[in-house]
Design a protein around this motif. Structure first.
Motif, PDB file in Angstrom:
ATOM      1  N   PRO A   1      54.269  35.939  47.654  1.00  0.00           N
ATOM      2  CA  PRO A   1      53.936  37.363  47.619  1.00  0.00           C
ATOM      3  C   PRO A   1      53.039  37.665  46.418  1.00  0.00           C
ATOM      4  O   PRO A   1      52.977  36.897  45.463  1.00  0.00           O
ATOM      5  N   LEU A   2      52.357  38.786  46.450  1.00  0.00           N
ATOM      6  CA  LEU A   2      51.410  39.181  45.422  1.00  0.00           C
ATOM      7  C   LEU A   2      52.011  39.161  44.021  1.00  0.00           C
ATOM      8  O   LEU A   2      51.365  38.716  43.073  1.00  0.00           O
ATOM      9  N   ALA A   3      53.233  39.612  43.864  1.00  0.00           N
ATOM     10  CA  ALA A   3      53.859  39.674  42.542  1.00  0.00           C
ATOM     11  C   ALA A   3      54.016  38.292  41.917  1.00  0.00           C
ATOM     12  O   ALA A   3      54.029  38.169  40.692  1.00  0.00           O
ATOM     13  N   ASP A   4      54.122  37.232  42.722  1.00  0.00           N
ATOM     14  CA  ASP A   4      54.330  35.882  42.203  1.00  0.00           C
ATOM     15  C   ASP A   4      53.083  35.009  42.243  1.00  0.00           C
ATOM     16  O   ASP A   4      53.077  33.910  41.692  1.00  0.00           O
ATOM     17  N   ALA A   5      52.030  35.447  42.898  1.00  0.00           N
ATOM     18  CA  ALA A   5      50.854  34.606  43.102  1.00  0.00           C
ATOM     19  C   ALA A   5      49.865  34.753  41.950  1.00  0.00           C
ATOM     20  O   ALA A   5      49.589  35.863  41.506  1.00  0.00           O
ATOM     21  N   PRO A   6      49.316  33.637  41.480  1.00  0.00           N
ATOM     22  CA  PRO A   6      48.291  33.734  40.430  1.00  0.00           C
ATOM     23  C   PRO A   6      46.956  34.193  41.017  1.00  0.00           C
ATOM     24  O   PRO A   6      46.642  33.891  42.156  1.00  0.00           O
ATOM     25  N   PHE A   7      46.217  34.951  40.243  1.00  0.00           N
ATOM     26  CA  PHE A   7      44.863  35.342  40.633  1.00  0.00           C
ATOM     27  C   PHE A   7      43.940  34.696  39.616  1.00  0.00           C
ATOM     28  O   PHE A   7      44.020  35.004  38.426  1.00  0.00           O
ATOM     29  N   PRO A   8      43.082  33.760  40.029  1.00  0.00           N
ATOM     30  CA  PRO A   8      42.301  32.974  39.078  1.00  0.00           C
ATOM     31  C   PRO A   8      41.371  33.820  38.215  1.00  0.00           C
ATOM     32  O   PRO A   8      40.830  34.823  38.671  1.00  0.00           O
ATOM     33  N   ASP A   9      41.194  33.386  36.963  1.00  0.00           N
ATOM     34  CA  ASP A   9      40.173  33.986  36.120  1.00  0.00           C
ATOM     35  C   ASP A   9      38.817  33.603  36.678  1.00  0.00           C
ATOM     36  O   ASP A   9      38.630  32.508  37.205  1.00  0.00           O
ATOM     37  N   GLY A  10      37.859  34.479  36.584  1.00  0.00           N
ATOM     38  CA  GLY A  10      36.521  34.193  37.078  1.00  0.00           C
ATOM     39  C   GLY A  10      35.715  35.462  37.166  1.00  0.00           C
ATOM     40  O   GLY A  10      35.971  36.438  36.472  1.00  0.00           O
ATOM     41  N   SER A  11      34.752  35.454  38.044  1.00  0.00           N
ATOM     42  CA  SER A  11      33.884  36.616  38.214  1.00  0.00           C
ATOM     43  C   SER A  11      33.641  36.830  39.704  1.00  0.00           C
ATOM     44  O   SER A  11      33.951  35.977  40.530  1.00  0.00           O
ATOM     45  N   SER A  12      33.090  37.992  40.004  1.00  0.00           N
ATOM     46  CA  SER A  12      32.773  38.297  41.396  1.00  0.00           C
ATOM     47  C   SER A  12      31.599  39.267  41.443  1.00  0.00           C
ATOM     48  O   SER A  12      31.290  39.943  40.472  1.00  0.00           O
ATOM     49  N   ALA A  13      30.979  39.312  42.598  1.00  0.00           N
ATOM     50  CA  ALA A  13      29.950  40.303  42.889  1.00  0.00           C
ATOM     51  C   ALA A  13      30.466  41.139  44.051  1.00  0.00           C
ATOM     52  O   ALA A  13      30.938  40.601  45.051  1.00  0.00           O
ATOM     53  N   TYR A  14      30.415  42.450  43.887  1.00  0.00           N
ATOM     54  CA  TYR A  14      30.896  43.375  44.907  1.00  0.00           C
ATOM     55  C   TYR A  14      29.737  44.248  45.368  1.00  0.00           C
ATOM     56  O   TYR A  14      29.001  44.807  44.545  1.00  0.00           O
ATOM     57  N   GLY A  15      29.563  44.371  46.668  1.00  0.00           N
ATOM     58  CA  GLY A  15      28.533  45.243  47.213  1.00  0.00           C
ATOM     59  C   GLY A  15      29.112  46.162  48.265  1.00  0.00           C
ATOM     60  O   GLY A  15      30.038  45.781  48.986  1.00  0.00           O
ATOM     61  N   GLU A  16      28.572  47.376  48.342  1.00  0.00           N
ATOM     62  CA  GLU A  16      29.056  48.360  49.303  1.00  0.00           C
ATOM     63  C   GLU A  16      27.875  49.175  49.818  1.00  0.00           C
ATOM     64  O   GLU A  16      26.997  49.553  49.045  1.00  0.00           O
TER      65      GLU A  16
END
Length: 180
Positions: free
Chosen positions: A51-66
């Motif tokens: 579940p989200l509360a226990d899962a790691p989210f990696p350090d890094g970067s992203s590009a977001y477009g909308e």
């Protein structure tokens, strides 16, 4: 966070677009909301089946477009009165994950028929990626006061084991439009 944006408004077109560079640090995830956030409470998209509360989210970067594009052949009216409306958002992460969400809606036959399709794809490029699609048709009759609607699509059900089971839905109905 660096970002670029553009807004264009004419009597028939409303266009809004933006592009952002984002840093992800310490497990913080920008934009964590919406239907995938609710599903992630049971199981995240990606290599972890936690579940989200226990899962790691990696350090890094992203590009977001909308991009949000609305077009009306006659003039811009309220949101519900546009001939075409497109919304599309995508985020690509430095570790190979891509999330995309979009919806296209068109009005035809003197605005009496509205047809829409939408989709959501989360964690593409990662194990346990998931996608959802939906469609809708709405036909107005009796001068637009009544409408018939049909919707169908895919969905995910949380199981007792904490995993997600795919499913589908379809609904039909009749309604009254007080706004029109």
């Amino acid at each position: 966070r660096p970002h670029l944006g553009v807004d264009a408004l004419t009597p028939t077109v409303d266009l809004r677009a933006r592009l952002e560079g984002r840093l992800q640090r310490g497990g913080f995830r920008q934009g964590a909301f919406g239907p995938d956030y609710e599903l992630a409470r049971f199981q995240v998209a990606g290599p972890s089946a936690q579940p989200l509360a226990d899962a790691p989210f990696p350090d890094g970067s992203s590009a977001y477009g909308e991009v949000i594009l609305s077009w009306d052949a006659e003039r811009l009216g309220t949101l519900a009165r546009r001939h075409l409306r497109l919304t599309l958002g995508a985020e690509a992460f430095s570790w190979g994950r891509v999330d995309v969400e979009g919806r296209l809606e068109v009005q035809l036959f003197h605005r009496n028929l509205t047809v829409a399709v939408g989709g959501l794809a989360m964690g593409m490029g990662q194990p346990a990626a998931r996608s959802l699609v939906s469609s809708e048709a709405r036909w107005r009759f009796l001068g637009g006061k009544l409408y018939a609607v049909g919707q169908a699509g895919t969905l995910l059900f949380p199981t007792a084991e904490g995993t997600l089971r795919p499913g589908a839905f379809a609904v039909v109905g009749l309604g009254v439009d007080h706004v029109r």
